[in-house]
Motif scaffolding. Structure first.
Motif, PDB file in Angstrom:
ATOM      1  N   GLY A  28      39.073 -26.185  56.608  1.00  0.00           N
ATOM      2  CA  GLY A  28      38.725 -26.810  55.336  1.00  0.00           C
ATOM      3  C   GLY A  28      39.841 -26.811  54.326  1.00  0.00           C
ATOM      4  O   GLY A  28      39.860 -27.651  53.427  1.00  0.00           O
ATOM      5  N   VAL A  29      40.789 -25.883  54.426  1.00  0.00           N
ATOM      6  CA  VAL A  29      41.874 -25.849  53.442  1.00  0.00           C
ATOM      7  C   VAL A  29      43.047 -26.734  53.852  1.00  0.00           C
ATOM      8  O   VAL A  29      43.997 -26.893  53.090  1.00  0.00           O
ATOM      9  N   LEU A  30      42.987 -27.310  55.060  1.00  0.00           N
ATOM     10  CA  LEU A  30      44.052 -28.207  55.487  1.00  0.00           C
ATOM     11  C   LEU A  30      43.921 -29.548  54.765  1.00  0.00           C
ATOM     12  O   LEU A  30      42.846 -29.916  54.308  1.00  0.00           O
ATOM     13  N   PRO A  31      45.008 -30.301  54.661  1.00  0.00           N
ATOM     14  CA  PRO A  31      44.922 -31.618  54.007  1.00  0.00           C
ATOM     15  C   PRO A  31      43.947 -32.532  54.728  1.00  0.00           C
ATOM     16  O   PRO A  31      43.779 -32.450  55.944  1.00  0.00           O
ATOM     17  N   ALA A  32      43.323 -33.405  53.970  1.00  0.00           N
ATOM     18  CA  ALA A  32      42.370 -34.347  54.550  1.00  0.00           C
ATOM     19  C   ALA A  32      43.095 -35.340  55.449  1.00  0.00           C
ATOM     20  O   ALA A  32      44.243 -35.711  55.208  1.00  0.00           O
ATOM     21  N   ARG A  33      42.426 -35.773  56.496  1.00  0.00           N
ATOM     22  CA  ARG A  33      42.997 -36.765  57.410  1.00  0.00           C
ATOM     23  C   ARG A  33      43.293 -38.067  56.650  1.00  0.00           C
ATOM     24  O   ARG A  33      42.481 -38.547  55.872  1.00  0.00           O
ATOM     25  N   GLN A  34      44.438 -38.662  56.910  1.00  0.00           N
ATOM     26  CA  GLN A  34      44.846 -39.883  56.218  1.00  0.00           C
ATOM     27  C   GLN A  34      43.970 -41.058  56.644  1.00  0.00           C
ATOM     28  O   GLN A  34      43.362 -41.056  57.713  1.00  0.00           O
ATOM     29  N   ARG A  35      43.921 -42.092  55.780  1.00  0.00           N
ATOM     30  CA  ARG A  35      43.126 -43.278  56.079  1.00  0.00           C
ATOM     31  C   ARG A  35      43.973 -44.555  55.969  1.00  0.00           C
ATOM     32  O   ARG A  35      43.456 -45.613  55.660  1.00  0.00           O
ATOM     33  N   LEU A  36      45.279 -44.430  56.256  1.00  0.00           N
ATOM     34  CA  LEU A  36      46.163 -45.591  56.119  1.00  0.00           C
ATOM     35  C   LEU A  36      46.624 -46.145  57.458  1.00  0.00           C
ATOM     36  O   LEU A  36      46.695 -47.355  57.642  1.00  0.00           O
ATOM     37  N   HIS A  37      46.915 -45.262  58.412  1.00  0.00           N
ATOM     38  CA  HIS A  37      47.475 -45.705  59.684  1.00  0.00           C
ATOM     39  C   HIS A  37      46.486 -45.419  60.809  1.00  0.00           C
ATOM     40  O   HIS A  37      46.070 -44.282  60.997  1.00  0.00           O
ATOM     41  N   ALA A  38      46.145 -46.457  61.554  1.00  0.00           N
ATOM     42  CA  ALA A  38      45.160 -46.344  62.622  1.00  0.00           C
ATOM     43  C   ALA A  38      45.822 -45.966  63.937  1.00  0.00           C
ATOM     44  O   ALA A  38      47.031 -46.152  64.125  1.00  0.00           O
ATOM     45  N   SER A  39      45.003 -45.442  64.857  1.00  0.00           N
ATOM     46  CA  SER A  39      45.496 -45.142  66.202  1.00  0.00           C
ATOM     47  C   SER A  39      45.596 -46.411  67.037  1.00  0.00           C
ATOM     48  O   SER A  39      46.408 -46.505  67.958  1.00  0.00           O
ATOM     49  N   ASN A  40      44.740 -47.382  66.719  1.00  0.00           N
ATOM     50  CA  ASN A  40      44.712 -48.636  67.467  1.00  0.00           C
ATOM     51  C   ASN A  40      45.291 -49.761  66.605  1.00  0.00           C
ATOM     52  O   ASN A  40      44.981 -49.860  65.422  1.00  0.00           O
ATOM     53  N   PRO A  41      46.108 -50.621  67.191  1.00  0.00           N
ATOM     54  CA  PRO A  41      46.722 -51.702  66.399  1.00  0.00           C
ATOM     55  C   PRO A  41      45.693 -52.774  66.041  1.00  0.00           C
ATOM     56  O   PRO A  41      44.694 -52.967  66.727  1.00  0.00           O
ATOM     57  N   LEU A  42      45.968 -53.475  64.962  1.00  0.00           N
ATOM     58  CA  LEU A  42      45.125 -54.602  64.586  1.00  0.00           C
ATOM     59  C   LEU A  42      45.283 -55.726  65.602  1.00  0.00           C
ATOM     60  O   LEU A  42      46.386 -55.955  66.118  1.00  0.00           O
ATOM     61  N   PRO A  43      44.204 -56.438  65.902  1.00  0.00           N
ATOM     62  CA  PRO A  43      44.326 -57.614  66.780  1.00  0.00           C
ATOM     63  C   PRO A  43      44.940 -58.775  66.007  1.00  0.00           C
ATOM     64  O   PRO A  43      44.297 -59.377  65.150  1.00  0.00           O
ATOM     65  N   LEU A  44      46.210 -59.081  66.298  1.00  0.00           N
ATOM     66  CA  LEU A  44      46.962 -60.050  65.486  1.00  0.00           C
ATOM     67  C   LEU A  44      47.380 -61.264  66.308  1.00  0.00           C
ATOM     68  O   LEU A  44      47.541 -61.190  67.534  1.00  0.00           O
ATOM     69  N   THR A  45      47.553 -62.371  65.617  1.00  0.00           N
ATOM     70  CA  THR A  45      48.037 -63.610  66.229  1.00  0.00           C
ATOM     71  C   THR A  45      49.052 -64.262  65.288  1.00  0.00           C
ATOM     72  O   THR A  45      49.277 -63.789  64.174  1.00  0.00           O
TER      73      THR A  45
END
Length: 759
Positions: A28-45
């Protein structure tokens, strides 16, 4: 570690004793997990380049945004892109949407945090610490889900941060190319602009920006907003007008077949035998499938048999020709009367769990020396169905150990899990395309229809199958809003001041059932949804106690738009009106006297009452004030009574939902909530007899028709506070506002829903 594995680990650790507790404290005292970079890439075209897990930019300057929430009419396909477009300084029209992958950064944190049973006025260290820990757990779980009026509230920071980070990367790339200072650059309308007049389009900078390393990322100040807070047209309207929008029921695939179902009429019933000989001889019929085993652990659908045919009408007609023998099981004698008798017995026998308790309990129980009288009342509310306009449906294809789904679901992660279990494959073998939803209201948080569709498609040798329920299937096999019974008592002194306030209610638990069938968690402990809207009321009553008794429910229960607030607001606001009448006070003045330390509530109440004005002759105004999902709503209903008919002509709806991201959508949500709540207030009731749901379609489960709909006059209060929920808060106050107006007109206090008058 997969989301499911993390889920089992975290919940197991929390309940594993002292050693695990020490691990949780350390974690609980560790930093919160980030919400900017995903493990899976966006499906892009089209050569688009991802700048983070949420945002990508194409060479033509268009911006692709990951959409983590489903569009079911509430406007998230407009409101959420506004957050990114604002911070990136791009035109909203240049934004494209792609379905977000099932990644933890897209998990809904606000929805889980809002499930904590804290009173809004309690803001101590315990509450703050608990919210922090639950937020961290939610980040680890990464449950991608749409519900709890949480979409904008949850996205407010991560999506703005994603846009701001992308903007900083583009500015850094431009400054590097110009060999200029970042401080000399600004952005606007999809360009990086230099102080000397040079400019570069985002599309030309995207590739370089992807590897740039900007300094500190700063969010815009509200005074600099150019999109947020201003009404914007809905982005999904044109496609819904011209018919190009794709809902689940619109999916069409080469060679697709259709399935119609027959499900056990008695709750908990099973298939004893099936004679399908006649059905198999009918035109277009391809197969008869018993899907019972695949959905045994899921509520709603129940055991049953499907017919697969070339068209749905062929499938439906053949399904009616099936000769099915049902084994009714233990609930064949269940009735609504027995359910309410069980509630009453539980209230007589059990103390219940106290969600909120303050002051002197002797005064609450009428033992104080200055108690002059006690007022008591009992209220009840029935089961309710969801009856979304788009019937329940799901399209599935099972081929070569892989599953492809097309589903209008509010819970993509749960849908993938259910499909994998039904097909006997791993979740990684499941591909899901989330379509538009023709209404959700909480029904599509459950995934029984997904498991059913996959079990049927699994028997079709790779042929895609669209399973569709009829309205009768939907009404009779829902996961219902719980029925509830509530008992109130209040003690008053000699001049009508409320000294003590007591409420004890009984119902089944939605959360116990939902998390057991979708997460495998034990059904235990308190459930905030049972008492929300009662224990967390803003009224400043010095001595109060709000308790609830959970009664196990054979009837399958699910989240219904505004959940426990939907009935607890009726109970609470009606009884508050009773107390005002008993005290000889005007109902508005009575409420105002109990809100001295709640200026936002007072302002909302005053705004609604002022806009409503004086009721026309022959009509009366009823008032209700209620806070749900962080949003304060006051409603004034203008009502007339003709014989036994209750007619609602106008509803003034004042709202404080924090900063209004898109006022246009907020007004639409208010109108929708009023009509939805009014349907339940005047007509809604699911009744059980001999273990079966008695209602089947709109003839015996009516909703408000166009000629019955009131004018809705919406007031959006100005605020700079964090945005709160808006999808549901306009629903709860409608029923009590109408009931309180009826009392003024007739002198009859209606304590049961739906509201009915006898001549």
């Amino acid at each position: 570690m997969s989301n499911l594995s993390r889920r089992r680990f975290l919940f197991g650790a929390v309940s594993a004793g002292a050693a695990a507790g020490a691990l949780v404290v350390g974690w609980g005292v560790l930093p919160a997990r980030q919400r900017l970079h995903a493990s899976n890439p966006l499906p892009l075209t089209d050569g688009a380049v991802a700048l983070n897990g949420w945002v990508a930019v194409a060479p033509d300057g268009s911006v692709t945004i990951a959409m983590p929430r489903c569009e079911m009419g509430q406007g998230v396909h407009t409101a959420l892109p506004m957050l990114v477009a604002e911070e990136m300084d791009v035109p909203l029209a240049s934004v494209r949407l792609v379905q977000a992958p099932l990644d933890a950064i897209f998990g809904n944190i606000a929805m889980l945090q809002d499930g904590l049973p804290f009173h809004p006025d309690d803001d101590g260290a315990l509450q703050a610490g608990t919210r922090w820990i639950v937020g961290k757990v939610a980040r680890e779980l990464g449950i991608v889900i749409t519900g709890g009026s949480s979409s904008v509230k949850d996205a407010w920071l991560p999506m703005r941060e994603a846009g701001a980070a992308a903007r900083a990367m583009l500015v850094t790339a431009a400054a590097s190319q110009w060999r200029a200072q970042v401080a000399d650059c600004r952005t606007g309308n999809g360009y990086v602009l230099h102080a000397d007049g040079r400019k570069l389009a985002y599309g030309a900078l995207a590739a370089a920006a992807a590897t740039s390393q900007p300094g500190a990322v700063r969010l815009k100040s509200p005074q600099d907003f150019t999109l947020i807070g201003r009404a914007q047209p809905r982005r999904d309207t044109p496609s819904k007008v011209d018919g190009s929008a794709v809902f689940g029921i619109d999916v069409r695939l080469p060679g697709m077949a259709y399935a119609a179902v027959r499900m056990a009429p008695v709750i908990g019933g099973v298939v004893a035998s099936v004679d399908s000989s006649a059905a198999l001889q009918m035109p277009g019929v391809l197969r008869v499938v018993d899907f019972s085993g695949a959905i045994a652990h899921l509520a709603g659908a129940g055991a049953g048999v499907a017919v697969v045919a070339r068209s749905w009408w062929q499938a439906k007609q053949a399904a009616l020709a099936l000769v099915i023998t049902w084994r009714d099981g233990a609930h064949a004698g269940l009735s609504s009367e027995a359910v309410f008798a069980g509630f009453a017995a539980s209230l007589d026998r059990e103390a219940g769990y106290a969600y909120h308790q303050a002051g002197d309990m002797d005064i609450v129980e009428g033992k104080g020396s200055n108690v002059a009288r006690t007022i008591g009342a009992e209220y009840r509310a029935p089961y309710l169905a969801h009856v979304a306009m788009e019937p329940i449906n799901c399209t599935a294809q099972v081929n070569d150990g892989k599953v492809h789904l097309w589903a209008p679901t509010q819970a993509p992660g749960f849908a993938v899990k259910a499909a994998a279990q039904a097909a006997g494959v791993s979740p990684e073998a499941v591909t899901l395309e989330v379509t538009l939803l023709g209404g959700g209201f909480g029904r599509r948080l459950d995934v029984d229809m997904v498991a059913q569709a996959v079990a049927i498609a699994r028997m079709m040798d790779g042929v895609p199958v669209q399973t569709i329920w009829s309205r009768e299937d939907d009404t009779g096999h829902d996961v219902y809003r719980p029925a509830a019974l509530a008992r109130f008592s209040a003690t008053l002194d000699g001049v009508g001041h409320v000294l003590g306030f007591d409420c004890k209610s009984a119902s089944g638990s939605v959360s116990h059932q939902f998390f057991k069938r979708n997460l495998g968690l034990p059904a235990a402990g308190p459930d905030k949804t049972t008492a929300e809207g009662a224990f967390d009321m803003p009224y400043e009553l010095p001595n109060q106690r709000i308790r609830h008794v959970i009664v196990d429910s054979a009837v399958p229960l699910g989240y219904w738009r505004s959940v426990g607030h939907s009935h607890n607001a009726f109970f609470k606001e009606s009884f508050i009106d009773e107390l005002a009448h008993a005290a000889g006070r005007d109902e508005v003045a009575f409420r105002r006297a109990l809100l001295a330390r709640h200026p936002r509530h007072l302002a909302v109440l005053d705004a609604a009452v002022a806009r409503a004005g004086i009721a026309p002759e022959g009509r009366a105004h009823g008032v209700a004030l209620h806070q749900s999902f962080g949003t304060i709503v006051a409603q004034v209903a203008q009502v007339s009574v003709e014989g036994s008919e209750i007619r609602v002509h106008r509803v003034v709806c004042a709202i404080d939902c924090g900063l209004a991201v898109n006022p246009n959508i907020i007004a639409q949500q208010a109108e929708s909530g009023v009509v939805f709540g009014l349907s339940a207030a005047l007509f809604g009731a699911v009744t059980i007899k001999d273990g079966k749901v008695e209602q089947s379609n709109f003839h015996d489960y009516p909703v408000v028709r166009l000629n019955q709909a009131p004018v809705v006059d919406t007031i959006i209060m100005a605020s700079a506070a964090h945005p709160e929920g808006m999808g549901e808060p306009a629903v709860p106050p409608v029923a009590p506002a109408v009931a309180n107006a009826v009392f003024k007109l007739t002198g009859k206090r209606l304590r049961s829903l739906p509201l009915t008058l006898s001549i």
